[in-house]
Design a protein around this motif. Structure first.
Motif, mmCIF file in Angstrom:
data_model
loop_
_atom_site.group_PDB
_atom_site.id
_atom_site.type_symbol
_atom_site.label_atom_id
_atom_site.label_comp_id
_atom_site.label_asym_id
_atom_site.label_seq_id
_atom_site.Cartn_x
_atom_site.Cartn_y
_atom_site.Cartn_z
ATOM 1 N N ARG A 138 0.835 -1.208 0.000
ATOM 2 C CA ARG A 138 0.000 0.000 0.000
ATOM 3 C C ARG A 138 0.870 1.259 0.000
ATOM 4 O O ARG A 138 0.574 2.229 -0.704
ATOM 5 N N ILE A 176 -7.666 -11.587 -2.048
ATOM 6 C CA ILE A 176 -8.417 -10.382 -2.430
ATOM 7 C C ILE A 176 -7.751 -9.133 -1.859
ATOM 8 O O ILE A 176 -7.598 -8.118 -2.541
ATOM 9 N N GLU A 177 -7.323 -9.193 -0.581
ATOM 10 C CA GLU A 177 -6.684 -8.032 0.041
ATOM 11 C C GLU A 177 -5.409 -7.653 -0.693
ATOM 12 O O GLU A 177 -5.135 -6.474 -0.943
ATOM 13 N N ASP A 232 -6.311 -6.196 -4.145
ATOM 14 C CA ASP A 232 -6.884 -4.855 -3.974
ATOM 15 C C ASP A 232 -5.820 -3.829 -3.591
ATOM 16 O O ASP A 232 -5.945 -2.636 -3.911
#
Length: 218
Positions: free
Chosen positions: A65, A89-90, A93
């Motif tokens: 991130r 998914i995390e 994403d």
């Protein structure tokens, strides 16, 4: 030379993947925690990252991130020992390019690395031009003022480093690592020798010596 950052808190995995990466002809650098990985990735000389999720002090999701928030778009292949689609998914994403569960087959991981690098090359500029010097990255062709210049593989890789980082001081340590994939040897003069070769072929005024530091493309 393509440089791959391998991030895992298990040294044997870093060592295993490093050997596989170098066997493919790429350069490799390792890190065992999140902050170190983020610093290396933000330095701007990494082409792809293999990133473990379960890292101390800053996990892989946080590293990713922060990397994407800083505008760094290099491919990131995430490794995880966790099961379940929620982690996948995390990671996706957060900006992951691919996801590989542990334990993994090294051959499969390297196939994914090659695939992501091909995608990056396809979308990256294939010509580097600084003044009269032009490098065609895909054709491995160099010209000066429109005239073809014959460069060896090492000479071309060194010239590519200078043209990708004009105006920056590149130390001998950095050049030895990126072009030859070697740790710095204070007794080696191979960088200086190849800089002389490049000056003779590309022109004497392009590469300036920065005394006590390294070289800079002007």
């Amino acid at each position: 030379m393509t440089r791959i950052l391998i991030v895992d808190d298990e040294p044997h995995i870093v060592s295993l993947v490093t050997r596989a990466v170098r066997a493919e002809g790429f350069d490799a650098v390792g890190a065992e925690d999140g902050p170190e990985a983020l610093d290396l990735a933000l330095a701007g000389d990494v082409d792809l990252m293999v990133l473990d999720v379960g890292l101390p002090s800053m996990n892989g999701f946080e590293v990713l991130r922060n990397l994407r928030a800083a505008g760094v778009g290099i491919p990131v292949i995430m490794l995880t020992a966790r099961s379940g689609t929620s982690d996948t998914i995390e990671g996706l994403d957060a900006g992951a390019s691919d996801y590989v569960p542990k334990p993994f087959a090294v051959a499969e991981l390297m196939a994914r690395v090659r695939s992501r690098l091909r995608e990056t090359v396809a979308s990256a500029p294939v010509m580097l031009s600084r003044g009269s010097v032009v490098l065609d990255i895909l054709a491995r062709r160099a010209t000066v003022g429109g005239r073809d210049v014959d460069l060896s593989a090492r000479e071309f890789a060194l010239a590519e480093q200078f043209l990708r980082h004009p105006g920056e001081v590149l130390t001998r340590e950095v050049l030895l690592s990126r072009v030859w994939g070697l740790e710095f040897d204070p007794g080696s003069n191979v960088v200086d020798v190849y800089v002389r070769y490049l000056r003779a072929k590309l022109g004497p005024d392009h590469i300036a010596t920065v005394r006590g530091e390294g070289y800079r493309w002007d």
